[in-house]
Every structure is written in structure tokens, then in C-alpha cells.
Design an enzyme around this catalytic site. Structure first.
Site, PDB file in Angstrom:
ATOM      1  N   TRP A  23       6.916   4.604   2.171  1.00  0.00           N
ATOM      2  CA  TRP A  23       5.753   3.779   1.809  1.00  0.00           C
ATOM      3  C   TRP A  23       6.160   2.672   0.849  1.00  0.00           C
ATOM      4  O   TRP A  23       5.647   1.555   0.931  1.00  0.00           O
ATOM      5  CB  TRP A  23       4.634   4.637   1.231  1.00  0.00           C
ATOM      6  CG  TRP A  23       4.114   5.635   2.221  1.00  0.00           C
ATOM      7  CD1 TRP A  23       4.121   6.995   2.107  1.00  0.00           C
ATOM      8  CD2 TRP A  23       3.524   5.357   3.507  1.00  0.00           C
ATOM      9  NE1 TRP A  23       3.583   7.571   3.227  1.00  0.00           N
ATOM     10  CE2 TRP A  23       3.211   6.598   4.097  1.00  0.00           C
ATOM     11  CE3 TRP A  23       3.244   4.187   4.209  1.00  0.00           C
ATOM     12  CZ2 TRP A  23       2.619   6.697   5.361  1.00  0.00           C
ATOM     13  CZ3 TRP A  23       2.651   4.286   5.472  1.00  0.00           C
ATOM     14  CH2 TRP A  23       2.354   5.518   6.023  1.00  0.00           C
ATOM     15  N   ASP A  52       1.087   2.654  -6.133  1.00  0.00           N
ATOM     16  CA  ASP A  52       0.417   3.289  -4.992  1.00  0.00           C
ATOM     17  C   ASP A  52       0.307   4.775  -5.312  1.00  0.00           C
ATOM     18  O   ASP A  52       1.309   5.483  -5.370  1.00  0.00           O
ATOM     19  CB  ASP A  52       1.269   3.060  -3.730  1.00  0.00           C
ATOM     20  CG  ASP A  52       0.738   3.789  -2.502  1.00  0.00           C
ATOM     21  OD1 ASP A  52      -0.238   4.545  -2.606  1.00  0.00           O
ATOM     22  OD2 ASP A  52       1.335   3.593  -1.413  1.00  0.00           O
ATOM     23  N   LYS A  54      -5.790  11.032   1.696  1.00  0.00           N
ATOM     24  CA  LYS A  54      -4.843  12.066   1.307  1.00  0.00           C
ATOM     25  C   LYS A  54      -5.528  13.124   0.442  1.00  0.00           C
ATOM     26  O   LYS A  54      -5.315  14.309   0.635  1.00  0.00           O
ATOM     27  CB  LYS A  54      -3.655  11.459   0.550  1.00  0.00           C
ATOM     28  CG  LYS A  54      -2.931  10.354   1.320  1.00  0.00           C
ATOM     29  CD  LYS A  54      -2.224  10.865   2.563  1.00  0.00           C
ATOM     30  CE  LYS A  54      -1.962   9.807   3.613  1.00  0.00           C
ATOM     31  NZ  LYS A  54      -1.071   8.743   3.245  1.00  0.00           N
TER      32      LYS A  54
END
Ligand SMILES: *Cc1c(COP(=O)(O)O)cnc(C)c1O
Length: 370
Positions: free
Chosen positions: A110, A180, A204
Site C-alpha cells: 500500500w 494511511d 478494514k
């Protein structure tokens, strides 16, 4: 017209998916009860104008509860956006890369994707990386090659795929930190004042896919964005309109709001942290003593949320995943880029889920030895 709803009786599995992932059953039941008639409005939240009085209360309460949970300082704005965390990989440079230069710490897929996206807009510099050991650790970030002309330093705080977490934030040498936090959001308290901006895709740990939450310091919200930035990607536009510039992801925000209330009711983030530590310890302790299963991450960098592990034998991994699925422990397959197994044990995974998984693993190990 009057509709009688039956009581909902269902069999639930233990869902270890990395995302979209398990949500609190209580929240899902409440949403089910309100599906056809939200608090006497005679309609579902899905069918409701985002400019209505009922919805105004939903979004305002969601923001207020989130502010309470995270103790968000007054000089930070909360934005409810859409487009996936992956769209934020682009909106971060568009909004914050004034000098067209920023530093990125590469701790997994990511972070790498955000880095690649930033390169479209300016000079993205790799400050540190753990690619040399398949991202199984967090690199030393105490003295990074940060230069004066960098606009921000970027991290992915919890690495969903590799199961690492920054337990200590990098020294950004005075630069803004952008983080993030998709896969660790609301799993423990965090000090928002240490960041310029934090953001999370909610699928998530908090809600349904399609909603992202951005928490950004007010002075970073300006009209001075990169040329060509779409209106929908200007944070200031969303901030000026209290996330109602256009139709927001209404239903997603409503579910997030319920999860915030569930967290507050259960003692807030300190209590959640204690529970998450307890759950993770059960699994990590077992991995440390097991002769068959091994954790893949350096101990001091382990995530509380995502726990990757392997047997060292691909066939055995596959056999384990199959047997576990049949026993009701689902979505344990590791990410396609790393293989093995991964148990994501987000806030809503009950402690019994982890205890039963470990009991199952122990049994599988004993049978395998014979
Ligand atoms: C899942 C994930 C993303 C990507 O989210 P999308 O909403 O699918 O774009 C980004 N960052 C982290 C840390 C993630 O876990």
C-alpha cells in the site's frame, strides 16, 4: 402499510478477512432492524435525502462521536469521502505537494502504491524501505534523509498484507506526517496532533467499503492545489461543505456512526487496545511456541490487527486453510503476493474467535506430527 419483521436467526462464521472484514454483530442487527423504517421516518437510511433532518443528525453525530473517540483537536477537520483509500494515494499529492517533492517510507504494497501514484505528480523520494526482507519489519526511521524542500513524509502505519505496524512514528524533522491508518483505525488511541493528515478506508475495521475518513489539520486546507485537481478531490471543498458538497456515501457513514457508538459504549479506544492486545497475544504466543506454524514478522514490529503465519510448506498451508474453512474459520488465506496464512483480528473479532482458532491450530499441529 405495516410490515412484520421476523427475528433474524443466522449462523455466523469466524471471519478473518483482511477487508472488507468482520463488523460488530450488534451493529449489524441494529441496522437490520432499522432497514425498512429508520426511527419512524418510514424509510431506510439508503432511501433518505442526504439533506434531510434525519440524515443531518446521523452525519453530525458520527463526526462528534469520532471526535470523542480519538480526542481530535479543534483545528482538525473530519471529512467523509468516497473513492477508496487508493484514490487518496492521488489526492494527497494533489492537495499537499506544493513544492512537488515528498518523502515516502516503503513498508509494503500500500505504501508502494501510494509512492507510485505520487510520482505522477512530482518527485516522490524513497526515504527508507523494508523491501529487502519482504517487508517483514519496520525500518529505522530515526534519521531519515529528509530535505527542506519536501512537503510531507508519508507512511502506511499498519501494513495489512505483511502484518507490521509502526509502534513509534518516524522523526519527520519538522515536516508534516501523512499516514494511511486504514487497517489500524480505531484499534487503539492515537495522538492526532502528531500528524498533518491521517486517513482510513473504513472497510478494514470500521464499516462498509466505499467510505473513507480523512482527518486533516485546518491550515493544510487551501485552494492552492496542483493544477488539474478535480473539484471532488480538493479537501477544502469537502471541508467547506461539511462532507456534503455532493451526495456522500450515506449508508456507509451511518454504519460507521453505529460502530463509533459501539466503541464508545464498550469503553472507547483504551479498552479496545487492551482487548486487541489480549487477542493478539493469544495468537502470537501460540505461534512462538508452535513447531509447525511460524509468524513471519519481526517481533517488535508485529501488528495487533493482521497476523501472517506459515508452515513453511505450501501444500500443508493449503491443507490447513481447507480444514479451517470447513471448521468455520474463514478467509485465512494469506495475500496473493505473500502466500501462507493471515488472520486479521480486527476490533469486532470476538476473543472466542481467536481462542478457538488457536485450539484448532493446535489440534491440526498434533494431527500433522503423527
Ligand atoms: C485495503 C487498504 C488500502 C486500499 O483500500 P481501497 O479502499 O481498496 O482502495 C489502502 N491502504 C491500506 C493500509 C489498506 O489496508
Amino acid at each position: 402499510m405495516f410490515i412484520q419483521l421476523e427475528e433474524i436467526k443466522v449462523a455466523r462464521v469466524y471471519n478473518f478477512s483482511a477487508g472488507p472484514a468482520v463488523l460488530p454483530e450488534e451493529v449489524l442487527r441494529e441496522a437490520a432492524e432499522e432497514m425498512l423504517d429508520y426511527k419512524g421516518t418510514g424509510m431506510s437510511v439508503m432511501e433518505m435525502s442526504h439533506r434531510s433532518k434525519a440524515y443531518d443528525t446521523i452525519i453530525k453525530e458520527a463526526e462528534a462521536d469520532l471526535r470523542t473517540l480519538l480526542n481530535i483537536p479543534d483545528n482538525y477537520k473530519v471529512l467523509f469521502l468516497q473513492g477508496g483509500a487508493s484514490l487518496i494515494f492521488a489526492s494527497v499529492p494533489m492537495n499537499l505537494m506544493k513544492n512537488r517533492k515528498a518523502g515516502y517510507i516503503l513498508t509494503g504494497q500500500w505504501a508502494k502504491k501510494a509512492f507510485a501514484e505520487a510520482k505522477i505528480y512530482g518527485e516522490a523520494v524513497e526515504l527508507a524501505s523494508s523491501a529487502d526482507q519482504t517487508f517483514s519489519y519496520i525500518p529505522d526511521c530515526s534519521d531519515l534523509p529528509i530535505t527542506d524542500d519536501m512537503d510531507y513524509v508519508y507512511i502506511c502505519e499498519n501494513n495489512t498484507i505483511y502484518g507490521t505496524k509502526f509502534h513509534k512514528l518516524p522523526d519527520t524533522k519538522g515536516k508534516i506526517l501523512v499516514s494511511d491508518v486504514s487497517s489500524c483505525f480505531l484499534s487503539e488511541p492515537m495522538d492526532i496532533s502528531k500528524y498533518g493528515m491521517v486517513y482510513a478506508g473504513v472497510q478494514k475495521n470500521v464499516g462498509p467499503a466505499g467510505t473513507q475518513i480523512v482527518i486533516i489539520r485546518e491550515d493544510l486546507l487551501t485552494d492552492d492545489v496542483l493544477p488539474g485537481t478535480p473539484t471532488m478531490m480538493k479537501y477544502k471543498v469537502h471541508a467547506d461543505n461539511d462532507s456534503l458538497y455532493n451526495t456522500p456515501p450515506c449508508y456507509g457513514i451511518y454504519i460507521c456512526g453505529k460502530v463509533f457508538k459501539w466503541l464508545l459504549k464498550n469503553g472507547g479506544l483504551e479498552a479496545m487496545k487492551a482487548l486487541n492486545e489480549k487477542k493478539a497475544k493469544i495468537l502470537y504466543d501460540f505461534l512462538d511456541e508452535s513447531k509447525l506454524f511460524k509468524g513471519t514478522v519481526r517481533k517488535e514490529d508485529r501488528s495487533l490487527m493482521n497476523v501472517p503465519f506459515v508452515t513453511g510448506n505450501e501444500e500443508l498451508d493449503a491443507k490447513f486453510i481447507k480444514a479451517a474453512t470447513e471448521a468455520g474459520f474463514v478467509n485465512l488465506k494469506g495475500h496473493r503476493t505473500v502466500g501462507g496464512m493471515r488472520a486479521s483480528i480486527y476490533n469486532a473479532m470476538p476473543i472466542e474467535g481467536v481462542e478457538k482458532l488457536v485450539a484448532f491450530m493446535r489440534e491440526f499441529e498434533e494431527k500433522t506430527e503423527k
